[in-house]
Design a protein around this motif. Structure first.
Motif, short mmCIF file in Angstrom:
data_model
loop_
_atom_site.label_atom_id
_atom_site.label_comp_id
_atom_site.label_asym_id
_atom_site.label_seq_id
_atom_site.Cartn_x
_atom_site.Cartn_y
_atom_site.Cartn_z
N TYR A 67 0.83 -1.62 0.02
CA TYR A 67 0.04 -0.30 -0.10
C TYR A 67 1.03 1.28 0.06
N LEU A 68 1.94 1.31 0.99
CA LEU A 68 2.93 1.98 0.98
C LEU A 68 3.23 3.12 -0.29
N GLN A 69 4.16 1.67 -0.66
CA GLN A 69 4.00 1.59 -2.30
C GLN A 69 3.58 2.26 -3.60
N GLU A 70 2.26 2.08 -3.21
CA GLU A 70 1.47 2.37 -4.42
C GLU A 70 1.16 3.57 -3.88
N LYS A 71 1.25 4.42 -2.92
CA LYS A 71 0.83 5.80 -2.32
C LYS A 71 1.50 6.79 -1.91
N ARG A 72 2.88 6.74 -1.70
CA ARG A 72 4.25 7.46 -1.60
C ARG A 72 5.40 6.92 -2.49
N ALA A 73 5.95 8.02 -3.11
CA ALA A 73 7.06 8.66 -4.37
C ALA A 73 7.44 8.34 -3.59
N ASP A 74 8.42 8.62 -2.19
CA ASP A 74 9.07 8.87 -1.39
C ASP A 74 8.67 7.87 -0.20
N PRO A 75 10.07 7.55 -0.04
CA PRO A 75 10.57 7.15 1.12
C PRO A 75 9.92 7.60 2.75
N ALA A 76 9.20 7.14 3.25
CA ALA A 76 9.08 7.59 4.54
C ALA A 76 9.97 7.78 5.24
N GLU A 77 9.80 9.38 5.80
CA GLU A 77 11.10 9.64 6.95
C GLU A 77 10.50 9.31 8.27
N LEU A 78 10.33 10.11 8.77
CA LEU A 78 9.47 10.10 10.06
C LEU A 78 8.09 9.17 10.23
N VAL A 79 7.86 7.69 10.74
CA VAL A 79 7.04 6.71 11.31
C VAL A 79 6.35 7.07 12.48
N VAL A 80 5.58 6.69 13.18
CA VAL A 80 5.26 7.09 14.23
C VAL A 80 3.89 5.81 14.73
N ASP A 81 4.13 4.69 15.61
CA ASP A 81 3.87 4.12 16.16
C ASP A 81 2.71 4.15 17.28
N VAL A 82 1.45 4.34 16.98
CA VAL A 82 -0.09 4.96 18.82
C VAL A 82 0.24 3.51 19.07
N GLY A 83 0.47 3.72 20.78
CA GLY A 83 -0.12 2.46 21.43
C GLY A 83 0.97 1.04 21.42
N CYS A 84 1.82 1.70 21.37
CA CYS A 84 3.05 0.72 20.67
C CYS A 84 3.55 -0.83 21.74
N GLY A 85 2.57 -0.59 22.97
CA GLY A 85 2.84 -1.81 23.79
C GLY A 85 4.19 -1.92 23.77
N SER A 86 4.44 -2.88 24.34
CA SER A 86 6.24 -3.38 24.26
C SER A 86 6.93 -3.57 22.73
N GLY A 87 6.52 -3.10 21.68
CA GLY A 87 6.83 -2.58 20.19
C GLY A 87 6.94 -3.34 19.62
N GLN A 88 5.98 -4.69 19.06
CA GLN A 88 6.27 -5.86 18.05
C GLN A 88 5.94 -5.23 16.82
N GLY A 89 5.15 -4.42 16.69
CA GLY A 89 5.12 -3.79 15.04
C GLY A 89 5.58 -2.54 15.36
#
Length: 269
Positions: free
Chosen positions: A33-55
């Motif tokens: 999905y991200l390859q389809e929608k974004r021409a450039d790779p994401a610089e800043l990614v925020v993972d909300v409710g990350c718990g112990s960080g698996q995702g």
């Protein structure tokens, strides 16, 4: 109002030990999905409710800078204790009050957590921090699961589901958002370009001990423990015993396959 269910240090430790990272099919769905929608790779990614960080750790394998946030200090401590990746950091904060500037985030994610948030406030906050052209990924695994081991997969699944159904009697009302395949969350996402996928199936390698630990990590089981500690402990012990007998093995470390269905809401601003 947000609901806090994973606060205690003991629960956070169980969560870190037994919760699994996004499986291959879910990962591929997100990356495609991200390859389809974004021409450039994401610089800043925020993972909300990350718990112990698996995702969060999965994201860190693909993106330059990843920040995991969670309202629970205990969960964030577990995440920090686990992560050695230099491009990952963690913050304690509510999902509805993210410490990022307007239009500063390329990708905002939440794995198996958004149903605990104040949906209206969180969506407003997501809309604020995500850049134009940025993306949102909100996913959860569902209660649609099966176990696979030799020729006793069907019977093994039946044992698991019988126990799971007893645990789910202690479910919080917020879990209806999961049972309804994130329909309400999809509708609340304020981006016109969005879609919801409800048929992502992953095969997660586990052990019998891991399965029992996964059940223990679930929020309804924690409620069960508070209300009826002896009955809750007995249920897990009995479930493990029945599984091992059905499989004809004695070791808790015997591998099994855990098949699970994911739901994923994807949006581009």
């Amino acid at each position: 109002m947000a609901t806090q269910m994973f606060e205690g240090r003991g629960h956070a430790a169980v969560y870190r030990k037994y919760r699994f990272a996004p499986g291959k099919e879910l990962q591929q769905t997100i990356l495609t999905y991200l390859q389809e929608k974004r021409a450039d790779p994401a610089e800043l990614v925020v993972d909300v409710g990350c718990g112990s960080g698996q995702g969060t750790r999965f994201l860190a394998e693909h993106f330059k800078k990843v920040v995991g946030t969670d309202i629970s200090e205990a969960q964030i401590q577990e995440a920090r204790d686990t992560t050695s990746m230099t491009n990952v950091s963690y913050l304690v904060c509510p999902a509805e009050e993210l410490p990022f500037e307007d239009a500063s985030v390329d990708l905002l994610t939440s794995f198996t957590a958004v149903h605990w948030f104040d949906i209206e406030k969180f969506m407003r906050e997501a809309n604020r921090v995500v850049k134009p052209g940025g993306c949102v990924v909100l996913s959860t695994y569902t209660v649609d699961v099966s176990l696979h081991y030799g020729d006793c997969s069907e019977k093994l699944t039946k044992i698991f589901r019988e126990s799971w159904d007893l645990i789910l009697k202690y479910s919080h009302s917020r879990l209806k958002l999961v049972l309804e395949n994130y329909k309400e969350i999809f509708e609340a996402l304020p981006f016109p370009d969005k879609k919801r996928i409800t048929d992502i199936f992953d095969k997660i390698p586990m052990t019998v001990a891991g399965l029992v630990g996964y059940m223990e990590s679930a929020s309804p089981y924690q409620s069960f423990m508070k209300n009826e500690p002896e009955a809750a402990k007995s249920l897990l012990q009995d479930t493990e015993k029945r599984m091992l007998e059905m499989m004809g093995v004695s070791s808790r470390e015997t591998p099994v396959e855990f098949w699970v269905r994911h739901v994923c809401v994807l949006g581009c601003k």
